[in-house]
Design an enzyme around this catalytic site. Structure first.
Site, PDB file in Angstrom:
ATOM      1  N   LYS A 195       0.844  -1.199   0.000  1.00  0.00           N
ATOM      2  CA  LYS A 195       0.000   0.000   0.000  1.00  0.00           C
ATOM      3  C   LYS A 195       0.880   1.250   0.000  1.00  0.00           C
ATOM      4  O   LYS A 195       1.535   1.555   0.988  1.00  0.00           O
ATOM      5  CB  LYS A 195      -0.919   0.053   1.225  1.00  0.00           C
ATOM      6  CG  LYS A 195      -1.987   1.127   1.027  1.00  0.00           C
ATOM      7  CD  LYS A 195      -2.653   1.591   2.292  1.00  0.00           C
ATOM      8  CE  LYS A 195      -2.029   2.794   2.926  1.00  0.00           C
ATOM      9  NZ  LYS A 195      -1.968   4.004   2.085  1.00  0.00           N
ATOM     10  N   GLU A 198      -1.406   7.506  -0.036  1.00  0.00           N
ATOM     11  CA  GLU A 198      -2.504   8.018  -0.861  1.00  0.00           C
ATOM     12  C   GLU A 198      -2.058   9.231  -1.686  1.00  0.00           C
ATOM     13  O   GLU A 198      -2.665   9.576  -2.684  1.00  0.00           O
ATOM     14  CB  GLU A 198      -3.714   8.372   0.017  1.00  0.00           C
ATOM     15  CG  GLU A 198      -3.444   9.326   1.176  1.00  0.00           C
ATOM     16  CD  GLU A 198      -2.896   8.643   2.426  1.00  0.00           C
ATOM     17  OE1 GLU A 198      -2.449   7.481   2.326  1.00  0.00           O
ATOM     18  OE2 GLU A 198      -2.908   9.274   3.506  1.00  0.00           O
ATOM     19  N   GLY A 253       3.477   4.309  13.329  1.00  0.00           N
ATOM     20  CA  GLY A 253       4.252   3.116  13.706  1.00  0.00           C
ATOM     21  C   GLY A 253       3.799   2.549  15.043  1.00  0.00           C
ATOM     22  O   GLY A 253       3.635   1.327  15.201  1.00  0.00           O
ATOM     23  N   GLU A 270      10.366   1.569  10.009  1.00  0.00           N
ATOM     24  CA  GLU A 270      11.327   2.635   9.695  1.00  0.00           C
ATOM     25  C   GLU A 270      10.590   3.943   9.922  1.00  0.00           C
ATOM     26  O   GLU A 270       9.715   4.301   9.130  1.00  0.00           O
ATOM     27  CB  GLU A 270      11.775   2.539   8.236  1.00  0.00           C
ATOM     28  CG  GLU A 270      12.493   1.260   7.867  1.00  0.00           C
ATOM     29  CD  GLU A 270      13.886   1.177   8.447  1.00  0.00           C
ATOM     30  OE1 GLU A 270      14.432   2.229   8.823  1.00  0.00           O
ATOM     31  OE2 GLU A 270      14.402   0.060   8.553  1.00  0.00           O
ATOM     32  N   CYS A 304      13.449  11.392   6.294  1.00  0.00           N
ATOM     33  CA  CYS A 304      13.647  10.829   7.643  1.00  0.00           C
ATOM     34  C   CYS A 304      15.066  11.106   8.125  1.00  0.00           C
ATOM     35  O   CYS A 304      15.313  11.260   9.312  1.00  0.00           O
ATOM     36  CB  CYS A 304      13.360   9.342   7.628  1.00  0.00           C
ATOM     37  SG  CYS A 304      14.384   8.429   6.475  1.00  0.00           S
ATOM     38  N   GLU A 404      10.178  16.317  14.737  1.00  0.00           N
ATOM     39  CA  GLU A 404      10.499  16.250  13.312  1.00  0.00           C
ATOM     40  C   GLU A 404       9.726  17.342  12.572  1.00  0.00           C
ATOM     41  O   GLU A 404       8.502  17.289  12.486  1.00  0.00           O
ATOM     42  CB  GLU A 404      10.073  14.860  12.815  1.00  0.00           C
ATOM     43  CG  GLU A 404      10.662  14.471  11.508  1.00  0.00           C
ATOM     44  CD  GLU A 404      10.218  13.083  11.075  1.00  0.00           C
ATOM     45  OE1 GLU A 404       9.057  12.716  11.320  1.00  0.00           O
ATOM     46  OE2 GLU A 404      11.041  12.371  10.474  1.00  0.00           O
TER      47      GLU A 404
END
Ligand code: NAD
Length: 508
Positions: A195, A198, A253, A270, A304, A404
């Protein structure tokens, strides 16, 4: 500061290219299918607003069918039973097809994500090489043996494919990240349900076309398009799925770990990072500044591995800031379809607001915005762009120092002693990557040992090789991709104990 101080690249004729609007469907059991509901959604370019793709919006029905197809394909051995060498040949064929289709894949990667076209092409090229590297691992699936258990016993340790795997990917490096997962799963003999995000479905669908062209048996790799809810949720809870490999945000996650707990699937994650680079007074400041600018603006900071947290010794902080600001002004940003561009568009208006919120919040808390610090409109383009931004005088408790930002925004903190620097490095909840700049090898090695991170770079930033494992510690993830670990993640270990001869009774 006026925006004239920055290196702007306006929209050009290439921006209004005639790229065909793609109509994207699911790949289930070897067939391209629309959603049972008939629903679709659109993806528009973040740099121009033009329609790029119309995407089938999958639901529970499509996720269920894809998982069932992958389960059948795994259980009847149509993929796992063929020799690893044959799987390797298939992976090499896909790599060649990726090379042949590089320009088309890169164009849609750029149109959907807003990243610069030259960077997209390099990523697709790198992805093809990852497929080739995974092929070498398919030749080399080996277990172990134990021949010192006594005369009547032989132990064997077999490596077997784990089964049906769910592969869920984010929008920032759509083609590269699926290429860090799928070829390794296929090399191991697993079957997969994929997947994509989107926001960036196109290039995963093009990859599906190449898999079909290369002759992948039906059901071995299935692609379902749509949103995390409900597809991702189904892919992480369904009892017929044996493992979930996810790349994305730490928040999702954590939700995946909770979702998979009900059926105790293996999970590999990850996740995000707040990656520090520590600059000691003896560092080569010119090289460090160059790498810092690359590390924070590459992929518009939507990365990341973004080196977004600079921790510089106070004796050289002003000198380094001057160099970083001067270089930041030279970074060409703007139209992603211009080959000169190094920083493209921001993925969505919501994300742009989030980036700006961090910068404005830091300024309110007393940080100093040395450069940028605002969204910017560019001639000929109708999308989201954020100025290259340097924020100094950041203190450890500020949100911009710990969270982040995922944008072209650098935050600069200072330190006095090695111990203080390590405390700042390890003070974050993340542990993806860390870097050190010093001409003293002892300083670099001590840093490498003490930094809590999956990857440490010394006097460099963001190099990467298929041969070397990649992943994070703490809230940056679980497990590793690439290197030998890339295939090991998709292999299960089985112990076989063989009695040899009939020299003794078993019990009585
Ligand atoms: P995201 O977590 O919002 O989405 C990632 C994927 O998960 C998408 O396909 C999404 O549809 C799906 N998803 C959403 N909710 C789900 C659910 N409940 N169950 C299952 N799937 C679900 O992440 P994003 O915004 O697409 O990507 C940015 C994030 O990815 C950043 O935090 C970045 O650091 C991280 N990232 C990490 C790495 C790495 O290797 N460590 C690489 C790239 C990106």
């Amino acid at each position: 500061m006026s925006t004239h101080d920055l290196t702007l690249i306006a929209g050009s004729a290439a921006t209004n290219n005639e790229a065909q609007v793609l109509s994207l469907r699911h790949l289930i059991d070897g067939e391209w299918v629309s959603s049972a509901s008939g629903e679709t959604f659109e993806r528009r370019s973040p740099s121009t607003g033009q329609l790029v793709s119309s995407v089938a919006k999958g639901g529970m029905a499509e996720a269920e069918q894809a998982i069932a197809a992958a389960r059948r394909a795994f259980d009847d051995g149509r993929w796992s039973d063929i020799p690893g060498a044959d799987r390797a040949k298939f992976l090499n064929k896909v790599a060649d097809l990726i090379d042949e289709n590089r320009a088309r894949i890169a164009l849609y990667e750029t149109l959907e994500s807003g990243k610069p076209i030259a960077q997209a092409e390099a990523e697709i090229q790198g992805a093809a090489d990852i497929w080739r590297y995974a092929a070498t691992l398919a030749w080399n699936i080996r277990g172990d043996s134990q021949n010192a258990l006594g005369p009547d016993m032989l132990g064997m340790v077999l490596k077997e494919p784990i089964g049906v795997v769910s592969l869920i990917t984010p929008w920032n490096f759509p083609f590269l990240i699926i290429s860090q997962k799928l070829p390794f799963a296929l090399a191991a003999g697993c079957t997969a349900v994929v997947k994509p995000s989107e926001m960036t479905s196109a290039t995963t669908v093009i990859l599906g076309e190449l898999l079909v062209e290369a002759g992948l048996p039906a059901g071995v790799a299935n692609i379902v398009l749509g949103y995390g809810d409900p597809i991702g949720a189904m892919m992480t809870t369904h009892p017929d799925v044996d493992m979930v490999s996810f790349t994305g945000s730490t928040a999702v996650g954590k939700a995946i770990v909770a979702a998979t707990a009900k059926t105790l699937k293996k999970v590999s994650l990850e996740l995000g990072g707040k990656n520090p680079q520590v600059i000691f007074p003896d560092a080569d400041l010119d090289q460090a500044a160059d790498a810092i600018v690359f590390g924070v603006y590459f992929n518009a900071g939507e990365c990341c591995n973004s080196g977004s947290r600079i921790i510089v010794h106070e004796d050289v902080a002003d000198a380094l800031n001057d160099k970083v600001v001067a270089l930041s002004r030279k970074v060409p940003f703007g139209d992603p379809l211009n080959r000169e561009t190094k920083v493209g568009a921001i993925i969505s208006p919501e994300h742009q607001s989030k980036i700006d919120g961090y910068v404005k919040g830091a300024a309110r808390e007393g940080a100093e915005v040395l450069l940028g610090g605002a969204a910017i409109e560019l001639d000929g383009l109708d999308g989201q762009f954020y100025q290259p931004t340097v924020v100094a005088s950041v203190t450890p408790e500020m949100a911009i120092a710990n969270e982040e930002v995922f944008g072209p925004v650098l935050s600069v903190l200072t330190f006095k002693t090695f111990e203080e620097a390590i405390a700042l490095v390890n003070g974050a909840s993340y542990g993806l990557s860390a870097g050190v700049w010093s001409e003293n090898v002892h300083t670099c090695l001590e840093f490498a040992r003490k930094a809590q991170a999956g990857t440490v770079w010394t006097n460099t930033w963001m190099d990467g090789f298929p041969e070397l494992p990649f992943g994070g510690v703490k809230e940056s993830g679980l497990g590793r991709e690439l290197g030998h670990n890339g295939i090991d993640e998709f292999l299960e270990t089985k112990t076989v104990q063989m009695r040899i001869g009939k020299t003794r009774q078993m019990w009585v």
